[in-house]
Design an enzyme around this catalytic site. Structure first.
Site, PDB file in Angstrom:
ATOM      1  N   ASP A 125       0.823  -1.215   0.000  1.00  0.00           N
ATOM      2  CA  ASP A 125       0.000   0.000   0.000  1.00  0.00           C
ATOM      3  C   ASP A 125       0.856   1.264   0.000  1.00  0.00           C
ATOM      4  OD1 ASP A 125      -2.050  -1.768   0.195  1.00  0.00           O
ATOM      5  OD2 ASP A 125      -2.559  -1.330   2.284  1.00  0.00           O
ATOM      6  N   GLY A 169      -5.536  -1.176  -0.403  1.00  0.00           N
ATOM      7  CA  GLY A 169      -5.237   0.112   0.196  1.00  0.00           C
ATOM      8  C   GLY A 169      -6.326   0.501   1.166  1.00  0.00           C
ATOM      9  N   ARG A 170      -6.313  -0.150   2.322  1.00  0.00           N
ATOM     10  CA  ARG A 170      -7.374   0.068   3.307  1.00  0.00           C
ATOM     11  C   ARG A 170      -7.273   1.452   3.937  1.00  0.00           C
ATOM     12  NH1 ARG A 170      -7.680  -5.117   6.858  1.00  0.00           N
ATOM     13  NH2 ARG A 170      -7.440  -6.004   4.810  1.00  0.00           N
TER      14      ARG A 170
END
Lengths: 226, 53
Positions: free
Chosen positions: A139, A184-185
């Protein structure tokens, strides 16, 4: 042998899910450590065996073992999601296993859980073992010196770019909309990186929303406005 | 579906999906909550159905 004259040992292990670039890290660490006069042990399957007091699952790594592994994905040391930080017994067993292997330096590659384990081992070892952690996150959600991306990010971005590039053609050919969800939290770097490279019609990232909860209606409105 | 471009590709970061208002989603009985969190096809279904409201 007097500990002062003993050749020091570095152990390296991988925890958590697979990600691109792991073998590149193993390679770099091993070569640098050997060139610095250390013996390098690759611990197999993360903390899986160490946390049960089993110190037999390892292999000594030589430069010739690792010099070309950066060309391949996966992890030559495999990985495991076992988290020794969950119990004192597992932490104690892990430290005992590392001590049996005469490990002086430990390098862990992994995400949040592995980082926590590394931290707790470092605290428990009280200087007996020097611990360093290499954050594994495609990420790119860590501010590294010199604006370096986290390892694996560029590979993931490039892979995502190629998928979206193909979808762009499919969308134009079929005159349809395609919706892609990127990893990509907590950070939108990967989504934006893919979107910019492929020239996607639209990229939406979490950072654009001030509130913690995002309205479904708002997301639909944004998509429909395009 | 969209009012502007007749076709295109939209990328949504995972952080959008995980933060969508669950109470609001409950008002859309055609949204399969389980599917939303199990992959792209689930979300594609969610959006395509949701936009028909």
């Amino acid at each position: 042998m007097d500990d002062h004259y003993r050749k020091k040992t570095l152990a390296i292990l991988v925890g958590g899910g697979p990600a691109p670039g792991i073998n590149g890290v193993i390679r770099s660490v091993t070569i640098e450590a050997i060139n610095s006069g250390l013996t390098v042990y690759g611990i197999l399957e993360g903390f899986e065996h160490l946390s049960r007091g089993d110190s037999t699952h390892f292999r000594e790594l030589k430069i010739e073992d690792v010099s070309r592994i950066h060309f391949t994905g996966g992890s030559i040391l495999y990985t495991s999601r076992v988290n020794p930080a969950k119990s004192k017994e597992m932490l104690d067993a892990t430290l005992k296993s590392l001590t049996q292997l005469s490990v002086d330096y430990l390098i862990t590659i992994g995400g949040d859980d592995t980082a926590t384990s590394a931290y707790k081992i470092d605290r428990l070892a009280k200087g007996q073992i020097q611990v360093a952690h290499v954050p594994k996150t495609i990420d790119n959600d860590l501010p590294l010196p010199g604006n370096m991306p986290t390892f694996g990010y560029q590979t993931a971005r490039d892979f995502g770019f190629r998928i979206v590039q193909s979808l762009m053609l499919d969308a134009a050919t079929t005159r349809r909309w395609y919706y892609v969800v990127s990893m990509g939290r907590k950070a939108g770097h990967l989504a934006l990186g893919i979107g910019k490279a492929a020239g996607a019609t639209l990229t939406i990232i979490g950072e654009e929303f001030r509130n913690t909860i995002i309205s479904f209606e708002t997301v639909c409105d944004i998509l429909e406005a395009r | 579906m969209s009012q502007g471009n007749p076709y295109g590709v939209a990328i949504l970061a995972e952080g959008i999906i995980t933060r969508i208002d669950q109470n609001e989603l409950m008002k859309h009985p055609y949204v399969n909550l389980e599917k939303i969190f199990t992959g792209i096809s689930g979300f594609r279904k969610l959006i395509s159905e949701g936009s028909q409201r």
